[in-house]
Write a protein that holds these residues in place. Structure first.
Motif, PDB file in Angstrom:
ATOM      1  N   VAL A  43       0.810  -1.344  -0.140  1.00  0.00           N
ATOM      2  CA  VAL A  43       0.075   0.073  -0.113  1.00  0.00           C
ATOM      3  C   VAL A  43       0.981   1.347   0.007  1.00  0.00           C
ATOM      4  O   VAL A  43       0.607   2.079  -0.619  1.00  0.00           O
ATOM      5  CB  VAL A  43      -0.988  -0.127   1.211  1.00  0.00           C
ATOM      6  N   ASP A  44       1.924   1.285   0.864  1.00  0.00           N
ATOM      7  CA  ASP A  44       2.710   2.403   1.026  1.00  0.00           C
ATOM      8  C   ASP A  44       3.506   2.675  -0.325  1.00  0.00           C
ATOM      9  O   ASP A  44       3.505   3.826  -0.829  1.00  0.00           O
ATOM     10  CB  ASP A  44       3.752   2.526   2.141  1.00  0.00           C
ATOM     11  N   ALA A  47       1.090   3.906  -2.986  1.00  0.00           N
ATOM     12  CA  ALA A  47       0.785   5.348  -2.809  1.00  0.00           C
ATOM     13  C   ALA A  47       1.712   6.395  -3.276  1.00  0.00           C
ATOM     14  O   ALA A  47       1.465   7.470  -4.025  1.00  0.00           O
ATOM     15  CB  ALA A  47       0.429   5.589  -1.266  1.00  0.00           C
ATOM     16  N   ASP A  51       1.382   8.748  -6.456  1.00  0.00           N
ATOM     17  CA  ASP A  51       1.614  10.002  -6.033  1.00  0.00           C
ATOM     18  C   ASP A  51       0.119  10.458  -5.007  1.00  0.00           C
ATOM     19  O   ASP A  51      -0.433  11.461  -5.570  1.00  0.00           O
ATOM     20  CB  ASP A  51       1.976  11.163  -7.040  1.00  0.00           C
ATOM     21  N   LEU A  52      -0.335   9.558  -4.267  1.00  0.00           N
ATOM     22  CA  LEU A  52      -1.616   9.488  -3.523  1.00  0.00           C
ATOM     23  C   LEU A  52      -1.181   9.337  -2.068  1.00  0.00           C
ATOM     24  O   LEU A  52      -0.171   8.926  -1.655  1.00  0.00           O
ATOM     25  CB  LEU A  52      -2.574   8.479  -4.123  1.00  0.00           C
ATOM     26  N   ALA A  53      -2.117  10.048  -1.358  1.00  0.00           N
ATOM     27  CA  ALA A  53      -1.935   9.776   0.155  1.00  0.00           C
ATOM     28  C   ALA A  53      -2.578   8.343   0.324  1.00  0.00           C
ATOM     29  O   ALA A  53      -3.365   8.007  -0.451  1.00  0.00           O
ATOM     30  CB  ALA A  53      -2.821  10.791   0.932  1.00  0.00           C
ATOM     31  N   VAL A  54      -1.979   7.480   1.395  1.00  0.00           N
ATOM     32  CA  VAL A  54      -2.615   6.179   1.609  1.00  0.00           C
ATOM     33  C   VAL A  54      -4.086   6.247   1.839  1.00  0.00           C
ATOM     34  O   VAL A  54      -4.656   5.306   1.373  1.00  0.00           O
ATOM     35  CB  VAL A  54      -1.671   5.889   2.912  1.00  0.00           C
ATOM     36  N   THR A  56      -6.386   8.071   0.558  1.00  0.00           N
ATOM     37  CA  THR A  56      -6.948   8.294  -0.685  1.00  0.00           C
ATOM     38  C   THR A  56      -6.733   6.977  -1.499  1.00  0.00           C
ATOM     39  O   THR A  56      -7.770   6.783  -2.122  1.00  0.00           O
ATOM     40  CB  THR A  56      -6.199   9.450  -1.598  1.00  0.00           C
ATOM     41  N   LEU A  57      -5.574   6.512  -1.564  1.00  0.00           N
ATOM     42  CA  LEU A  57      -5.346   5.137  -2.084  1.00  0.00           C
ATOM     43  C   LEU A  57      -6.594   3.864  -1.607  1.00  0.00           C
ATOM     44  O   LEU A  57      -7.115   3.243  -2.408  1.00  0.00           O
ATOM     45  CB  LEU A  57      -4.168   4.507  -1.849  1.00  0.00           C
ATOM     46  N   TYR A  58      -6.705   4.244  -0.237  1.00  0.00           N
ATOM     47  CA  TYR A  58      -7.553   3.089   0.219  1.00  0.00           C
ATOM     48  C   TYR A  58      -9.089   3.435  -0.260  1.00  0.00           C
ATOM     49  O   TYR A  58      -9.933   2.529  -0.427  1.00  0.00           O
ATOM     50  CB  TYR A  58      -7.786   3.185   1.962  1.00  0.00           C
TER      51      TYR A  58
END
Length: 121
Positions: A43-44, A47, A51-54, A56-58
């Protein structure tokens, strides 16, 4: 380039086929290596790659906007699939999707029947 005589033609065609077979083998081997080395990201890592915040990815995962693998409780992302996602470009708007399925005319007909009476018409 040397001129080829008629007598040399069968030998040259044989060489040409041999070279083509070598090229095919190299290309097939290269393609197999690309498929075998598809890197899986956490996940990290995903992300950072996107170039996304974690969080936001979730949220994108929960809305099924991003391809994900979930063996057990952890999420993993295929780097090649994420690359395709990034290259995906333009998404359809809601109106385009509704037009595609021809839902708008049906919805508008229902609304116009509902709201046509009693409003000065």
């Amino acid at each position: 380039m040397n001129k080829i005589t008629f007598e040399e033609l069968p030998e040259m065609v044989g060489r040409l086929f041999a070279k083509l077979e070598k090229i095919e083998a190299l290309l097939k081997g290269q393609k197999a290596n690309e498929q075998d080395t598809d890197e899986m990201l956490t996940v990290d890592q995903a992300a950072v790659f996107l170039d996304l915040a974690v969080p936001t990815l979730y949220s994108k995962v929960s809305r099924r906007e991003i391809p994900v693998c979930k063996p057990g409780k952890r999420l993993y992302f295929s780097k090649s699939e994420l690359t395709e996602y990034k290259k995906g470009g333009r998404h359809q708007t809601v109106n385009q999707m509704l037009d595609e399925y021809q839902v708008i005319p049906k919805v508008l007909k229902r609304r116009s029947k509902r709201f046509s009476g009693g409003y000065g018409r």
